[in-house]
Design an enzyme around this catalytic site. Structure first.
Site, PDB file in Angstrom:
ATOM      1  N   ASN A 188       7.317   4.049  60.048  1.00  0.00           N
ATOM      2  CA  ASN A 188       7.688   3.369  58.688  1.00  0.00           C
ATOM      3  C   ASN A 188       6.812   2.685  58.282  1.00  0.00           C
ATOM      4  OD1 ASN A 188       8.108   1.111  60.662  1.00  0.00           O
ATOM      5  ND2 ASN A 188      10.529   0.791  60.291  1.00  0.00           N
ATOM      6  N   LYS A 189       5.386   2.451  59.310  1.00  0.00           N
ATOM      7  CA  LYS A 189       4.641   1.096  58.193  1.00  0.00           C
ATOM      8  C   LYS A 189       3.743   1.875  56.823  1.00  0.00           C
ATOM      9  CE  LYS A 189       5.875  -2.264  61.724  1.00  0.00           C
ATOM     10  NZ  LYS A 189       7.072  -1.218  62.045  1.00  0.00           N
TER      11      LYS A 189
END
Length: 397
Positions: A188-189
């Site tokens: 999710n970065k």
């Protein structure tokens, strides 16, 4: 009803091309792609050295080891962070000293640190977290920033930048400021390798220690040994290291993502600016407190805090958003509220008033490339409807 997940990966670049090259090479573990990823990442951050690993947690662990943290040492860490920031201190047999943070930004401030140093002059290492993608005040013109305070008091600085690529402070990239900086490439970065991390430093001694310890303490690089033109099986183990290397398949994804890092960051900024504008009139929501220009922020998270004026609790709000098809998350349950740390160190909520206020009301809204204007309008409309509906219920009951 729209369906809007909390997070969604964008892999629209050369990911498949580079992964195919790795598969066709016959060498799937750490090799040329990982080396290239390190070189380009160091270039992007302005650091002299970069070392790719299999997670940010691994990078944090290696960083503390390279800084010489030993059993019985004490290490500062902010209360508002993911558990990894504290657990790596325990890996070393050292003890975390939890610090409160600023309300609204969840960042450690020079004032909080200065007070902590006065109370704990024995501490020699600080883990500072660049929460949500915004850099803490490491530098300022008065030489009273976090870095200057640490230098004045003999404290080494490890930056937990799991949220903060690409991010900068006063024109200097996060990754080239403190002694060691650790990044995450979790799914999710801003950029991802699926699972993975990177450690950057300008200190060659730290770099050499990290490079040694990330793969069993072996004194020769595996890729070099197996690609040499001469028989080169011989190696030695000079320290009890770890299995923290990044495979080339992950690095291949990272290379493709790195090519689009600023495009992906800019897309997140657009989402953040929409929320900041659309929610500024909502008195029951405290928006993120910003200390840097929007362009210097990585915008990994967009956390809001439901304040005392909210007609719903944080938990009810999350449930109502889920019913509307909108994913949310909470960042984070603070360290002092986690059973292990609470019980081991007798931590009390009253000692962390700002972290407590944040924790009681914080919720992270969806923020990722690909969110359309219709998606964002739906998120904001849903927030307003939840508050309005609950307010009416309160009045009629």
């Amino acid at each position: 009803m729209l369906k809007i997940p909390y997070a969604k990966v964008s892999c629209d670049g050369n990911e498949l091309v580079y992964v195919k090259e790795v598969l066709e090479s016959g060498w799937l573990t750490t090799a040329g792609k990982a080396q290239r990823f390190e070189e380009l990442f160091a270039e992007k951050t302005g650091a002299q050295f970069a070392c790719a690993v299999n997670s940010c947690t691994a990078a944090l662990h290696l960083g503390l080891d390279a800084l010489g943290v030993a059993p019985g040492d004490k290490v500062f860490v902010p209360a508002m962070t993911f558990t990894a920031s504290a657990e790596v201190i325990r890996y070393m047999g050292a003890d975390p000293i939890c610090l409160d943070v600023e309300y609204g930004s969840s960042l450690l401030t020079p004032a909080i640190l200065k007070e902590a140093i006065a109370r704990h002059p024995e501490v020699k290492v600080l883990i500072v977290v660049h929460f949500g993608g915004q850099a803490a005040e490491m530098l300022n013109v008065r030489q009273e920033g976090i870095l200057a305070l640490c230098r004045q008091n003999g404290i080494r600085v490890l930056e937990d930048a799991a949220h903060a690529f690409p991010a900068s402070l006063n024109g200097q990239m996060v990754g080239s400021i403190g002694d060691v900086t650790c990044f995450s490439f979790y799914a999710n970065k801003t950029i991802t390798t699926g699972e993975g991390g990177m450690l950057t430093t300008n200190d060659e001694e730290i770099y050499q220690r990290v490079k040694l310890m990330r793969l069993h303490g072996i004194n020769r690089d595996v890729w070099d040994r197996f690609t040499s033109d001469k028989p080169s099986w011989e190696y030695d183990v000079v320290a009890p290291g770890y299995k923290y290397n990044m495979p080339d398949i992950n690095a291949a994804i990272g290379l493709a993502q790195l090519e689009r890092a600023y495009e992906l960051r800019a897309a997140r900024q657009q989402v953040a600016e929409y929320y900041l504008s659309a929610l500024k009139s909502c008195s029951w929501v405290d928006l993120p407190k910003l200390h840097v220009a929007a362009e210097e922020h990585a915008w990994h998270l967009f956390p809001v805090i439901l304040n005392e004026g909210s007609s719903v609790s944080r938990n009810v709000f999350i449930e109502e958003m889920a019913r509307a098809g909108i994913g949310t998350s909470v960042h984070y349950k603070p360290i002092h509220r986690l059973k292990y740390y609470r019980d081991t160190y007798a931590l009390r909520p009253g000692d962390y008033p700002n972290a407590e206020r944040i924790w009681q009301g914080t919720v992270s809204l969806p923020i990722y490339p690909g969110l359309s204007s219709d998606d964002l309008a739906y998120v904001v409309e849903s927030i307003r409807k939840i508050q309005a509906r609950k307010s009416v219920n309160l009045l009629t009951n």
